[in-house]
Design an enzyme around this catalytic site. Sequence first.
Site, PDB file in Angstrom:
ATOM      1  N   TYR A  58     -29.880 -16.900  49.475  1.00 48.93           N
ATOM      2  CA  TYR A  58     -29.346 -15.551  49.308  1.00 48.93           C
ATOM      3  C   TYR A  58     -30.245 -14.734  48.384  1.00 48.93           C
ATOM      4  O   TYR A  58     -30.580 -13.579  48.670  1.00 48.93           O
ATOM      5  CB  TYR A  58     -27.934 -15.665  48.738  1.00 48.93           C
ATOM      6  CG  TYR A  58     -27.178 -14.383  48.561  1.00 48.93           C
ATOM      7  CD1 TYR A  58     -26.635 -13.713  49.651  1.00 48.93           C
ATOM      8  CD2 TYR A  58     -26.953 -13.856  47.291  1.00 48.93           C
ATOM      9  CE1 TYR A  58     -25.905 -12.551  49.482  1.00 48.93           C
ATOM     10  CE2 TYR A  58     -26.221 -12.697  47.112  1.00 48.93           C
ATOM     11  CZ  TYR A  58     -25.698 -12.044  48.207  1.00 48.93           C
ATOM     12  OH  TYR A  58     -24.983 -10.892  48.038  1.00 48.93           O
TER      13      TYR A  58
ATOM     14  N   LYS B 102     -32.245 -11.347  49.333  1.00 49.96           N
ATOM     15  CA  LYS B 102     -31.939 -10.114  48.613  1.00 49.96           C
ATOM     16  C   LYS B 102     -33.158  -9.579  47.862  1.00 49.96           C
ATOM     17  O   LYS B 102     -33.338  -8.361  47.743  1.00 49.96           O
ATOM     18  CB  LYS B 102     -30.783 -10.351  47.645  1.00 49.96           C
ATOM     19  CG  LYS B 102     -29.443 -10.564  48.339  1.00 49.96           C
ATOM     20  CD  LYS B 102     -29.102  -9.422  49.272  1.00 49.96           C
ATOM     21  CE  LYS B 102     -27.661  -9.453  49.740  1.00 49.96           C
ATOM     22  NZ  LYS B 102     -27.370  -8.367  50.716  1.00 49.96           N
TER      23      LYS B 102
END
Length: 302
Positions: free
Chosen positions: A162, A166
């Site tokens: 993640y 991001k």
Amino acid sequence: MDFEGQVAVVTGAGGGLGRAYAVALAERGVKVVVNDMGQPGGMSAGQSAAAEVAAGIRAAGGEAFAHLCDVTDAEAVENMIDETLRRWGRVDILINNAGILRDKSFAKMQLDHVRQVVDVHLMGSVHCTKAVWPHMVERGYGRVLMTTSASGIYGNFGQSNYGAAKSGLVGLMNVLAIEGERKGIHVNALAPTAATRMTEGLIDDRILDLLTPESIAPGALFLVSEQAPTKTILAAGAGVFAVARMTESAGVYLPEGDRSPEAVAERWAEISDMSDPVITASAFDQTNRYAAIAGTEAGATP
């Protein structure tokens, strides 16, 4: 702020943050495409969470339609934008909000979970932005919002996939902001912290009531407004808004005869001194700054 008559595409808008953005935009006169993956269990498009959001907007006097597609499917995304242009003739705003979590420590994480998260967050945003970009260039106007995260900016245990995705979105935003500036396209990133389906079980119940998606929506709307800056990361949560930036220390020149690991270690306190930080506009800006420092210092070194 006047959004009247504009058209927005909001991905992952069947609930949580995306729903809050879609509703807030519609309240200000924006026609909204409510995108989501749909629901498990064979529900029809008309029964989906996205359809419920769109129906709620229409019931309140706004204009919206639901479009179910996976943002990792570039062709399906192109079809969504084509349908939007057929219906409303324009796309002014894109909010890339769709996302998933596959949290595990890196040692236990499967490679497929890395690919899935990167595909949805990073490639999904690439697909959607690529689909609207030519139209925005042609019109000389556009607002694109990426959704980054503190996990990508600062790191968070168990979120290597993640965080990588991001952080990649910050890089995408940085480049597209430069490429879009002369074309009237502003590209920004929002780093929200909110209680949504994605964060269930991860946030202490005592603070859930503060971390509402609605507390973040004003920041999202500002970043897609005519007054929006560009190439900006806005962190938001519980009604708190802050700008996050990548900065460098001023830099220390090491003469050619003193460029050793030992010299770097010896002068580390100066090299890492952030008391006079520098904000760098682009990779070339960094290169030119280093060259200027080196040229000045070398010229002053006997």
